[in-house]
Design an enzyme around this catalytic site. Structure first.
Site, PDB file in Angstrom:
ATOM      1  N   THR B  49       0.868  -1.183   0.000  1.00 16.35           N
ATOM      2  CA  THR B  49       0.000   0.000   0.000  1.00 16.35           C
ATOM      3  C   THR B  49       0.906   1.235   0.000  1.00 16.35           C
ATOM      4  O   THR B  49       2.127   1.091   0.037  1.00 16.35           O
ATOM      5  CB  THR B  49      -0.902   0.039   1.256  1.00 16.35           C
ATOM      6  OG1 THR B  49      -0.084   0.372   2.378  1.00 16.35           O
ATOM      7  CG2 THR B  49      -1.583  -1.290   1.524  1.00 16.35           C
ATOM      8  N   CYS B  50       0.297   2.420   0.006  1.00 16.98           N
ATOM      9  CA  CYS B  50       1.136   3.619   0.004  1.00 16.98           C
ATOM     10  C   CYS B  50       1.899   3.776   1.321  1.00 16.98           C
ATOM     11  O   CYS B  50       2.897   4.482   1.386  1.00 16.98           O
ATOM     12  CB  CYS B  50       0.303   4.853  -0.308  1.00 16.98           C
ATOM     13  SG  CYS B  50      -1.097   5.022   0.772  1.00 16.98           S
ATOM     14  N   HIS B  94       0.878  -9.137  14.482  1.00 19.52           N
ATOM     15  CA  HIS B  94       1.124  -7.977  13.610  1.00 19.52           C
ATOM     16  C   HIS B  94       0.071  -7.908  12.494  1.00 19.52           C
ATOM     17  O   HIS B  94      -0.500  -6.832  12.245  1.00 19.52           O
ATOM     18  CB  HIS B  94       2.533  -8.063  13.015  1.00 19.52           C
ATOM     19  CG  HIS B  94       2.869  -6.930  12.097  1.00 19.52           C
ATOM     20  ND1 HIS B  94       3.082  -5.651  12.561  1.00 19.52           N
ATOM     21  CD2 HIS B  94       2.963  -6.861  10.745  1.00 19.52           C
ATOM     22  CE1 HIS B  94       3.329  -4.845  11.535  1.00 19.52           C
ATOM     23  NE2 HIS B  94       3.248  -5.562  10.409  1.00 19.52           N
ATOM     24  N   THR B 110     -10.370   2.041   7.615  1.00 16.42           N
ATOM     25  CA  THR B 110     -10.907   0.742   7.189  1.00 16.42           C
ATOM     26  C   THR B 110     -10.390   0.299   5.818  1.00 16.42           C
ATOM     27  O   THR B 110     -10.601  -0.845   5.434  1.00 16.42           O
ATOM     28  CB  THR B 110     -12.442   0.805   7.155  1.00 16.42           C
ATOM     29  OG1 THR B 110     -12.825   1.948   6.389  1.00 16.42           O
ATOM     30  CG2 THR B 110     -13.025   0.905   8.538  1.00 16.42           C
ATOM     31  N   GLU B 111      -9.735   1.199   5.106  1.00 18.42           N
ATOM     32  CA  GLU B 111      -9.266   0.870   3.757  1.00 18.42           C
ATOM     33  C   GLU B 111      -8.272  -0.290   3.771  1.00 18.42           C
ATOM     34  O   GLU B 111      -8.254  -1.124   2.858  1.00 18.42           O
ATOM     35  CB  GLU B 111      -8.602   2.114   3.164  1.00 18.42           C
ATOM     36  CG  GLU B 111      -8.583   2.124   1.654  1.00 18.42           C
ATOM     37  CD  GLU B 111      -7.872   3.350   1.105  1.00 18.42           C
ATOM     38  OE1 GLU B 111      -7.637   4.299   1.870  1.00 18.42           O
ATOM     39  OE2 GLU B 111      -7.546   3.322  -0.089  1.00 18.42           O
ATOM     40  N   ALA B 185     -12.947  28.898  -4.933  1.00 16.87           N
ATOM     41  CA  ALA B 185     -12.254  27.715  -5.453  1.00 16.87           C
ATOM     42  C   ALA B 185     -10.904  27.497  -4.786  1.00 16.87           C
ATOM     43  O   ALA B 185      -9.866  27.470  -5.442  1.00 16.87           O
ATOM     44  CB  ALA B 185     -12.093  27.860  -6.976  1.00 16.87           C
TER      45      ALA B 185
END
Lengths: 262, 341
Positions: B49-50, B94, B110-111, B185
């Protein structure tokens, strides 16, 4: 009156209320199965009582004021089990249980004087009375979802919501639930009026007037809401207000009805 | 059979190094095969993941597996990267912690659960897992669900954008039909609008004092640009207003909104005021059907949620500990059963 099933159902509703209070106080509010189970057990115990009483009376068990109140609270419980759980608003049980407990306690404390025993059997009139009470069950649950709407709206307005906020449904869903319940109640009430008309018994002008007033009040708020003339806040408020007015004048209607029969 | 885990994450490695390790699906397959080919490794799962890259393997020799992982990463990045490593039972603990979001940058997110699921199914589809890894990951999915339902670790929202989304969902339910108007914006309003878009919002109007900026942001977000002089005429059609203009005074006032609200026929209006000084008069929150949140109230809710999550970590850890013991007991019983037969 055999009070055992009635006491059992009161105990179940009491347990449901207790779990709600504990959840509120702990701040870890979570809609669990406990509420649904205790209310289901309460409804079963009430059903046992009503069946038993129906056999004794040889008629629908709505011949005394306590019986009427029990029948009404039973209808609210049934509507909750059918609608409250399917709309994923099981938290409604937390709000429903105290109302049923209050009604049930009132029924237990009131004297069970059988005023209508002298009435001849008329199935249409019995249907009229029973369907009216079921209709008021729907109105009762509608008022509960109205209370939940106002509660959630207040949470949103406060800009600092409590833990319960996360467990309550969106206000739009609560508004929809209230509208549907009120429509259901109104249709049932109309059916009960039709049954009463077919039964064509003598009916006091006041009873007729009061019933028509309630029918008109519910019709009015539903039509105004349909036409977007009534905000969700006001609609919820009136749903609660009309139901509690109806609860207060229910004994009066009963008294006037019996007076007319005599 | 040992369960082995080695990896690096946002705590141990800089973003630059993690960027070098970011892999596509094809590269992932190659990496997985390399890990699988290490001597003594019978099955492997790679979680990328990132914020982390982790290898899970069932092996008879954890040290050999660690050496293999190090040389594979060295080959890929050209540098010696320090890896943390665990073997049973710490590796099990872990993984349970990672999947439950306890090891994430934002506690309780939760991702990561979906990412762990994908990593496992990627490996399983290529037949690179073992029975031990299968049981480990199935148990992990159960533990994560248990932790989520039994504790408040995922409760609330932890950023301004996610708080805004949560509040919008508590007002409107599903957001697919909601129309959003951005006033100003800026970056913060754009981020908040993107959060709403990620939850289904499709219709978006952007209004800014400099029209070209509104056009640019609207094009980027798939919305419609509007001249700033006309924003109030469009208020009748919108459900959510995100306001972050640089105006020195309030532009959303009771006088301005009162006649417009009458025409909205009771539909709720959610105003997210992210500007400092504020764009909305606080008194508009008292108007029926209007829900106003300023930057302070949103940030307060977010920080309270983070605090609640932090307090829940202890409960989560004890649930995880119970489950680690249960998993090891199951594995031991299975080994005894296999030895007996």
């Amino acid at each position: 009156m055999n009070h055992l099933p009635l006491l059992a159902s009161t105990l179940f509703y009491f347990l449901s209320c207790c779990s709600a209070v504990v959840s509120f106080r702990s701040g870890e509010f979570r809609a669990g199965r406990f509420n649904v189970i205790t209310i289901a057990l309460g409804v079963i115990a009430q059903s046992c009582f009503l069946i038993q009483q129906g056999k004794i009376d040889q008629a629908c068990p709505i011949r005394t004021l306590p019986e009427i109140i029990i029948f009404l609270s039973w209808a609210i419980g049934v509507f909750y089990l059918v609608i409250g759980t399917t709309y994923r608003i099981s938290l409604m049980g937390t709000f429903t249980a105290p109302l049923i407990l209050g009604l049930q306690s009132m029924a237990l404390l009131l004297p069970a004087e059988k005023i209508t025993s002298m009435m001849p059997m008329n199935p249409w009139i019995e249907a009229h009375a029973a369907v009216s009470l079921v209709a008021f069950g729907a109105f009762g649950l509608g008022s509960i979802s109205g209370i939940m709407f106002l509660f959630q709206e207040r949470q949103l307005k406060s800009q600092h919501p409590d833990p319960i906020f996360h467990h309550l449904p969106p206000i739009r869903i609560l508004e929809e639930a209230t509208i549907r319940l009120l429509w259901m109640g109104l249709i049932l009430l109309t059916v009960s009026f039709a049954a009463g008309w077919i039964g064509s018994r003598s009916i006091s002008g006041t009873k007729f007037g009061v019933s028509l007033l309630l029918w008109g009040a519910y019709s009015l708020i539903l039509i105004l809401n349909q036409k977007n003339r009534l905000s969700g806040h006001r609609f919820a408020f009136f749903a609660i207000f009309i139901f509690f007015c109806a609860l207060m004048i229910l004994p009066l209607i009963r008294y006037l009805s019996d007076l007319a029969v005599r | 059979m040992n369960i082995f885990c080695a990896g690096l994450n946002y705590k141990t490695t800089s973003l630059e190094i993690r960027e070098r390790l970011a892999v596509s699906d094809d590269e992932m397959e190659k990496l997985l095969r390399q890990i699988h080919s290490i001597e003594g490794v019978f099955g492997a799962v790679v979680l990328s993941t990132c914020n982390r890259v982790e290898f899970y393997a069932s092996t008879l020799c954890p040290l050999q597996a660690l050496g293999g992982c190090r040389s594979i990463l060295q080959e890929q990045t050209g540098m010696d990267i320090p890896l943390y490593h665990y073997s049973t039972p710490d590796a099990v603990r872990h993984l349970f912690r990672v999947a439950s979001g306890l090891d994430s940058m934002v506690i309780g997110e939760t991702e990561i659960f979906g990412q762990v699921k994908n990593a496992y199914s990627f490996s399983a589809k290529r037949d690179m897992t073992t029975h031990t890894l299968h049981r480990l990951f199935q148990h992990t999915f159960r533990v994560t669900k248990h932790v989520r339902t039994e504790t408040n670790i995922t409760r609330g929202a932890s950023s301004v954008g996610s708080v805004a989304v949560q509040l919008a969902e508590k007002i409107f339910g599903k957001l697919e039909q909601c129309r959003v108007m951005i006033l100003g914006a800026g970056e913060i309003s754009e981020r908040t609008a993107r959060s709403l878009q990620s939850r289904g919002v499709r219709s978006l109007i952007v209004s800014n004092r400099h029209y070209d900026k509104a056009v640019a942001l609207a094009a980027e977000m798939g919305g419609m640009a509007l001249h700033f002089d006309h924003w109030d005429k469009n208020i009748l059609d919108v459900d959510i207003i995100i306001s972050a203009t640089g105006a020195p005074h309030a532009i959303l006032t009771v006088e301005k909104l009162k006649p417009l609200l009458k025409q909205r026929q009771g539909r709720p209006l959610f105003i997210i005021d992210l500007a400092v000084p504020r764009d909305a008069e606080p008194s508009i929150n008292k108007m029926e059907g209007v829900f106003l949140y300023d930057i302070d109230s949103l940030q307060k809710i977010a920080s309270e949620s983070i605090e609640v999550r932090r307090q829940e970590v202890v409960r989560c850890e004890s649930l995880i500990e119970e489950n680690v013991r249960e998993f090891l007991r199951c594995m031991k019983n299975k080994t005894l059963f296999q030895q007996a037969h």
